[in-house]
Motif scaffolding. Structure first.
Motif, PDB file in Angstrom:
ATOM      1  N   LEU A  39      43.258   9.501 133.604  1.00  0.00           N
ATOM      2  CA  LEU A  39      43.572  10.490 132.989  1.00  0.00           C
ATOM      3  C   LEU A  39      42.690  10.742 131.539  1.00  0.00           C
ATOM      4  O   LEU A  39      42.134   9.596 131.039  1.00  0.00           O
ATOM      5  CB  LEU A  39      45.099  10.208 132.084  1.00  0.00           C
ATOM      6  CG  LEU A  39      46.179  10.191 132.951  1.00  0.00           C
ATOM      7  CD1 LEU A  39      47.510  10.246 132.408  1.00  0.00           C
ATOM      8  CD2 LEU A  39      46.149  11.384 134.032  1.00  0.00           C
ATOM      9  N   GLY A  40      42.481  11.705 131.065  1.00  0.00           N
ATOM     10  CA  GLY A  40      41.310  12.022 130.021  1.00  0.00           C
ATOM     11  C   GLY A  40      41.888  11.018 128.817  1.00  0.00           C
ATOM     12  O   GLY A  40      42.979  10.833 128.360  1.00  0.00           O
ATOM     13  N   SER A  65      40.697  13.430 135.242  1.00  0.00           N
ATOM     14  CA  SER A  65      41.517  14.589 134.715  1.00  0.00           C
ATOM     15  C   SER A  65      41.302  14.765 133.230  1.00  0.00           C
ATOM     16  O   SER A  65      41.729  13.836 132.622  1.00  0.00           O
ATOM     17  CB  SER A  65      42.738  14.846 135.191  1.00  0.00           C
ATOM     18  OG  SER A  65      43.503  15.806 134.577  1.00  0.00           O
ATOM     19  N   GLY A  66      40.728  15.746 132.525  1.00  0.00           N
ATOM     20  CA  GLY A  66      40.569  15.879 131.056  1.00  0.00           C
ATOM     21  C   GLY A  66      39.505  16.817 130.715  1.00  0.00           C
ATOM     22  O   GLY A  66      38.436  16.707 131.380  1.00  0.00           O
ATOM     23  N   ALA A  81      36.536  14.400 131.795  1.00  0.00           N
ATOM     24  CA  ALA A  81      36.430  14.297 133.026  1.00  0.00           C
ATOM     25  C   ALA A  81      34.880  14.320 133.565  1.00  0.00           C
ATOM     26  O   ALA A  81      34.642  13.464 134.477  1.00  0.00           O
ATOM     27  CB  ALA A  81      36.942  15.250 133.929  1.00  0.00           C
ATOM     28  N   GLU A 101      38.832  17.493 137.403  1.00  0.00           N
ATOM     29  CA  GLU A 101      39.661  18.320 136.711  1.00  0.00           C
ATOM     30  C   GLU A 101      39.413  18.254 135.348  1.00  0.00           C
ATOM     31  O   GLU A 101      39.585  17.636 134.533  1.00  0.00           O
ATOM     32  CB  GLU A 101      41.107  18.139 136.892  1.00  0.00           C
ATOM     33  CG  GLU A 101      42.125  19.194 136.392  1.00  0.00           C
ATOM     34  CD  GLU A 101      42.244  19.329 134.956  1.00  0.00           C
ATOM     35  OE1 GLU A 101      41.848  20.228 134.367  1.00  0.00           O
ATOM     36  OE2 GLU A 101      42.805  18.242 134.349  1.00  0.00           O
ATOM     37  N   SER A 102      38.598  19.608 134.596  1.00  0.00           N
ATOM     38  CA  SER A 102      37.886  19.413 133.303  1.00  0.00           C
ATOM     39  C   SER A 102      38.777  20.426 132.685  1.00  0.00           C
ATOM     40  O   SER A 102      38.023  20.937 131.466  1.00  0.00           O
ATOM     41  CB  SER A 102      36.639  19.691 133.470  1.00  0.00           C
ATOM     42  OG  SER A 102      36.324  20.741 134.324  1.00  0.00           O
ATOM     43  N   SER A 104      42.370  20.281 131.558  1.00  0.00           N
ATOM     44  CA  SER A 104      43.676  19.890 130.717  1.00  0.00           C
ATOM     45  C   SER A 104      43.163  19.509 129.260  1.00  0.00           C
ATOM     46  O   SER A 104      42.303  18.908 129.023  1.00  0.00           O
ATOM     47  CB  SER A 104      44.120  18.834 131.527  1.00  0.00           C
ATOM     48  OG  SER A 104      43.432  17.878 131.968  1.00  0.00           O
ATOM     49  N   SER A 107      48.573  15.263 128.408  1.00  0.00           N
ATOM     50  CA  SER A 107      48.853  14.550 129.509  1.00  0.00           C
ATOM     51  C   SER A 107      49.676  15.237 130.639  1.00  0.00           C
ATOM     52  O   SER A 107      49.679  15.096 131.886  1.00  0.00           O
ATOM     53  CB  SER A 107      49.861  13.492 128.901  1.00  0.00           C
ATOM     54  OG  SER A 107      49.168  12.360 128.167  1.00  0.00           O
ATOM     55  N   ASN A 110      47.220  17.067 132.648  1.00  0.00           N
ATOM     56  CA  ASN A 110      46.430  16.277 133.395  1.00  0.00           C
ATOM     57  C   ASN A 110      47.230  16.323 134.826  1.00  0.00           C
ATOM     58  O   ASN A 110      46.582  16.301 135.761  1.00  0.00           O
ATOM     59  CB  ASN A 110      46.485  14.779 132.705  1.00  0.00           C
ATOM     60  CG  ASN A 110      45.817  14.562 131.560  1.00  0.00           C
ATOM     61  OD1 ASN A 110      45.769  13.730 130.976  1.00  0.00           O
ATOM     62  ND2 ASN A 110      44.406  15.308 131.706  1.00  0.00           N
ATOM     63  N   THR A 114      46.012  18.446 138.130  1.00  0.00           N
ATOM     64  CA  THR A 114      45.535  17.683 138.972  1.00  0.00           C
ATOM     65  C   THR A 114      46.374  18.011 140.434  1.00  0.00           C
ATOM     66  O   THR A 114      45.840  17.869 141.437  1.00  0.00           O
ATOM     67  CB  THR A 114      45.731  16.267 138.518  1.00  0.00           C
ATOM     68  OG1 THR A 114      44.849  15.717 137.846  1.00  0.00           O
ATOM     69  CG2 THR A 114      45.472  15.333 139.842  1.00  0.00           C
ATOM     70  N   GLN A 132      45.143   4.695 132.323  1.00  0.00           N
ATOM     71  CA  GLN A 132      45.069   5.165 130.993  1.00  0.00           C
ATOM     72  C   GLN A 132      44.751   4.116 129.915  1.00  0.00           C
ATOM     73  O   GLN A 132      44.507   2.849 130.479  1.00  0.00           O
ATOM     74  CB  GLN A 132      46.357   5.880 130.609  1.00  0.00           C
ATOM     75  CG  GLN A 132      46.525   7.098 129.650  1.00  0.00           C
ATOM     76  CD  GLN A 132      45.433   7.490 128.761  1.00  0.00           C
ATOM     77  OE1 GLN A 132      44.445   7.023 128.459  1.00  0.00           O
ATOM     78  NE2 GLN A 132      45.346   8.966 128.713  1.00  0.00           N
TER      79      GLN A 132
END
Length: 222
Positions: A39-40, A65-66, A81, A101-102, A104, A107, A110, A114, A132
């Motif tokens: 997660l980002g 993802s982030g 991400a 995944e860029s 979000s 959370s 995310n 995704t 995380q």
């Protein structure tokens, strides 16, 4: 974003903060899963942990993802991400083992974004390892179970102690501010439909209230 003059980190503050740190961490023993979902974050060590798990063959797929979130918007010039993916490539993870995944910014996104990305790719992993920061493990778990309850999930983080976690860019003050705000979110977000409910032991909440009274309130929901 947490900025400006911070309250002093006294020994009392450290003891109170350790109570929150221990609560936020879940201590899951990492087993093999279908996908590692990082997660980002503003902490590149999260990306390193995810890449290390992939290199240790804990899952065949590594997802970052982030976009730009609360701590990186206006600070980083590229999505979380993208930066995390570059870290993983430097560590030896091949491009075809990763998805990015860029978009979000929190959370919940995310997880939802995704899920949409995997669906578009025709992929349907049954089990996930979420990565995380240590003090966001519990919130990440609660958010995932709310948004994707049918999937199996375990949560992990960089294997670093509370005392050793601060860096030049992530101070102890920022860590404590973050933990205080996230504990409030663990209590309040289930009412908003953002997370599943999780009990908060009374001593942990007492520690939270004392930290707020001492000035650690910059990450609270207003």
């Amino acid at each position: 974003m947490i900025t400006g003059k911070q309250p002093p980190v006294t020994e009392e503050v450290r003891e109170l903060a350790r109570s929150l740190w221990n609560y936020h961490r879940l201590g899951h023993s990492v087993q093999k899963s279908d996908a590692i979902l990082v997660l980002g974050s503003h902490d590149p060590r999260v990306a390193e942990r995810g890449a290390a798990l992939w290199l240790d063959r804990k899952a065949p797929l590594l997802i970052f993802s982030g976009g730009l979130g609360n701590f990186t918007a206006g600070v980083w010039e590229e999505p979380e991400a993208v930066l995390f993916g570059r870290i993983a490539r430097r560590m030896g993870v091949p491009e075809d083992a990763m998805l990015l995944e860029s978009r979000s910014t929190n959370s919940g996104e995310n997880i939802r974004f995704t899920r949409d990305l995997l669906r578009d790719k025709g992929l349907d992993p049954e089990s996930f390892t979420i990565v995380q920061k240590p003090y966001m493990e519990r919130r990440a778990y609660a958010t995932f179970k709310k948004n994707w309850p049918e999937k199996a999930v375990q949560v992990t983080s960089p294997q670093i102690s509370f005392e050793q976690y601060p860096t030049e860019s992530i101070s102890m003050e920022v860590i404590i501010q973050s933990m205080v705000g996230d504990l409030q979110r663990i209590r309040e977000y289930p009412k908003k439909g953002f997370q599943i409910h999780q009990d908060i032991p009374k001593p942990v909440w007492v520690a939270f209230e004392r930290l707020v009274a001492l000035g650690f309130d910059q990450h609270l929901i207003r």
